[in-house]
Design an enzyme around this catalytic site. Structure first.
Site, short mmCIF file in Angstrom:
data_model
loop_
_atom_site.label_atom_id
_atom_site.label_comp_id
_atom_site.label_asym_id
_atom_site.label_seq_id
_atom_site.Cartn_x
_atom_site.Cartn_y
_atom_site.Cartn_z
N HIS A 184 83.15 67.40 37.55
CA HIS A 184 84.21 66.61 38.18
C HIS A 184 85.61 66.94 37.62
O HIS A 184 86.53 67.24 38.37
CB HIS A 184 83.95 65.11 38.01
N MET A 228 105.82 58.52 39.46
CA MET A 228 106.59 59.35 38.54
C MET A 228 107.24 58.43 37.55
O MET A 228 108.04 57.57 37.94
CB MET A 228 107.68 60.08 39.30
C1 BG6 Z 1 78.42 60.78 38.59
C2 BG6 Z 1 77.95 60.67 37.18
O1 BG6 Z 1 78.45 62.13 38.98
O2 BG6 Z 1 79.72 60.23 38.70
C3 BG6 Z 1 77.99 59.23 36.71
O3 BG6 Z 1 76.63 61.17 37.07
C4 BG6 Z 1 79.34 58.61 36.96
O4 BG6 Z 1 77.68 59.15 35.33
C5 BG6 Z 1 79.80 58.86 38.39
O5 BG6 Z 1 79.24 57.21 36.73
C6 BG6 Z 1 81.23 58.42 38.57
O6 BG6 Z 1 81.59 58.52 39.91
P1 BG6 Z 1 82.79 57.65 40.49
O7 BG6 Z 1 82.96 58.13 41.87
O8 BG6 Z 1 82.36 56.22 40.38
O9 BG6 Z 1 83.96 57.93 39.60
#
Ligand code: BG6
Length: 513
Positions: free
Chosen positions: A272, A401
């Protein structure tokens, strides 16, 4: 626009991901008219032996997001659930997949249009350990048909010897959607990629990273490349450091068994946050074509230097090991802050600080771009704080900002304030789609822009694998921190060492409506 029968097959239909994310996303698409009842069939497949109605009952409660569902919503739920059918079978059982193919084909014929298109989308809401066998089964028994009208199994293209370009000109397509974790390190990810790669071509494989479906992540390219403001500033001459932060205010309860095998770096940072980093740091793509965008992302990833041990702080919250599914001596990090350095003309010397943690004091995800001090400062306001551009991904989507202005009043003094674009206020009444909803729609439309390409995945694992191996071997250990805290103090010290200057006494407050 394509039309004809569309079959969406959710494998792992009785699992958590399917219930909480996949089916609700499909329902939202259905409600908005993207899934037409005269074209679409949805199938659940899993090992549990249940009936169609039992699956529908399990899903029903997850479909409506807001509490106050109207009677129109309830009617939509009923109509949606009618589209769902269930087939049970093992993930490596030929009979199960033959049965699944029979069911799909039967309903395809019923919903066939004049063109006879057969479109099949397989969503693997499953642990990656079964990806290879499931993909093999799909490849051999469940591929789309050339022409629905003209018959079933003998036209199944899986009877054609394995060949490339399976989808082209065959009157439809077969696509598979896979979720992370794609492997545990470079080697296992590459193994998985080649196992799947032998069965499906890259244009058929959709590797989901749901952060790429978030509204403000999707906005990054627009912000960066459609605004004259940012063009001259977005580089090492002006930017002091970039932080990409993910915080959750709850721990790993209920999924400790999974989490302990992966840890926060594999769970959040390697995918992510790194995807967000790519979009913040990449050069302007030649066009918006998925391949052009992904080419640029790969270049950024390949320019990231090896992470230095002294630029990593790991943490594990107290009580993490109390979970019965977590080993008593686990050294899995639930928190990590680290500095990534991009060795290229634009970013040389600018630290990209990635930070993620579970069981912290707040829940939010944001990108914080901190600018350098103003040279020749005549206001003596340096101590007050630096200009920052913050993109709040969630909750309360916003970008603001942080800047220095004259304190209103008779004196010539300065104060920190902000130019604020808060979505809730600016776009009242607009529902921001869920990440999964958007991404599933992309898979149906065949748009791979927001999906991770195989070489991108490899480059991502190359960055983290040496560090992960040292953690797995116990060479780097997490520091303890209290649940509900900011994480280990050493992480703030690392931030300061990397050059981040905190603005004391200034807090951005999301506007209330
Ligand atoms: C998932 C993880 O990919 O993303 C989790 O495995 C996490 O641990 C989740 O809680 C968070 O996703 P979001 O969209 O709630 O930020």
């Amino acid at each position: 626009l394509e039309n004809g029968s569309l079959s969406i097959i959710v494998l792992g239909a009785s699992g958590d991901l399917a219930k909480k994310k996949t089916f609700p996303a499909l329902f939202n698409l259905f409600q908005q008219g993207f899934l037409q009842p005269n074209e679409v069939n949805i199938f659940g497949y899993a090992r549990t032996k249940i009936t169609d109605d039992e699956l529908r009952d399990r899903i029903r409660g997850y479909l409506i997001r807001d509490k106050g569902a109207s009677s129109k919503d309830s009617e939509a739920v009923t109509n949606f659930l009618q589209l769902i059918r269930y087939v049970s079978g093992a993930y490596d059982a030929e009979e199960g997949f033959q049965q699944l193919d029979k069911e799909i084909s039967k309903h395809e014929v019923a919903k066939n249009s004049a063109e006879g298109l057969s479109r099949r989308l397989f969503y693997l809401a499953l642990p990656p350990s079964v990806y290879p066998s499931v993909c093999r089964m799909i490849r051999h028994f469940c591929m789309n048909k050339r022409n629905i009208e003209s018959g079933q199994s003998e036209m199944n293209i899986c009877n054609v010897p394995l060949c490339n370009h399976l989808t082209a000109d065959l009157g439809g397509w077969t696509r598979i959607v896979v979720e992370k974790p794609f492997g545990k390190d470079l080697q296992s990810a590459e193994e998985l990629s080649s196992q799947i790669g032998e069965l499906f071509d890259e244009p058929q494989i959709y590797r989901i990273d749901h952060y790429l479906g978030k509204e403000l992540v999707q906005n990054l390219l627009v912000l960066r490349f459609a605004n004259r403001f940012f063009l001259p500033l977005w580089n090492r001459d002006n930017i002091a450091n970039v932080q990409i932060v993910f915080r959750e205010d709850f721990g790993t309860e209920g999924r400790g068994g999974y989490f302990d095998q992966y840890g926060i770096i594999r769970d959040i940072i390697q995918n992510h946050l790194l995807q967000v980093l790519c979009l913040v740091a990449m050069e302007k793509p030649v066009s918006l074509k998925p391949e052009h965008i992904r080419d640029e992302k790969v270049k950024v990833l390949q320019s990231v230097l090896t992470i230095k041990d002294e630029e990593v702080i790991l943490g594990q919250y107290d009580g993490y090991r109390d979970d019965p599914t977590v080993p008593d001596n686990s050294n899995t990090p639930t928190f990590a802050t680290m500095v990534l350095r991009i060795h290229n003309e634009r970013w040389e010397g600018v630290p990209f600080i990635l930070k993620a943690g579970k069981a912290l004091n707040s829940r939010k995800a944001e990108i914080r771009v901190q600018f350098k001090d103003v040279p020749g400062d005549i206001f003596k306001c340096k101590k007050q704080g630096r200009n920052e551009f913050v993109i709040r991904l969630q909750p309360s989507e916003a970008m603001y900002m942080k800047l220095t202005v004259k304190q209103p009043g008779l004196e010539m003094s300065t104060v920190q304030s902000e130019l604020d674009l808060s979505y809730g206020q600016r776009y009242q009444g607009v529902t921001i789609p869920e990440a999964y909803e958007r991404l599933i729609l992309d898979t149906i439309r065949g748009d791979q822009q927001h999906f991770v390409r195989r070489d991108e995945l490899k480059a991502a694992w190359e960055i983290f694998t040496p560090l992960l191996h040292r953690i797995d071997d116990g060479e780097l250990n997490p520091l303890p921190y209290k649940p509900g805290s900011r994480g280990p103090e050493a992480a703030d010290e690392l931030l300061a060492k990397a050059g981040y200057v905190q603005t004391h006494g200034y807090i951005w407050i999301p506007p209330t409506l």
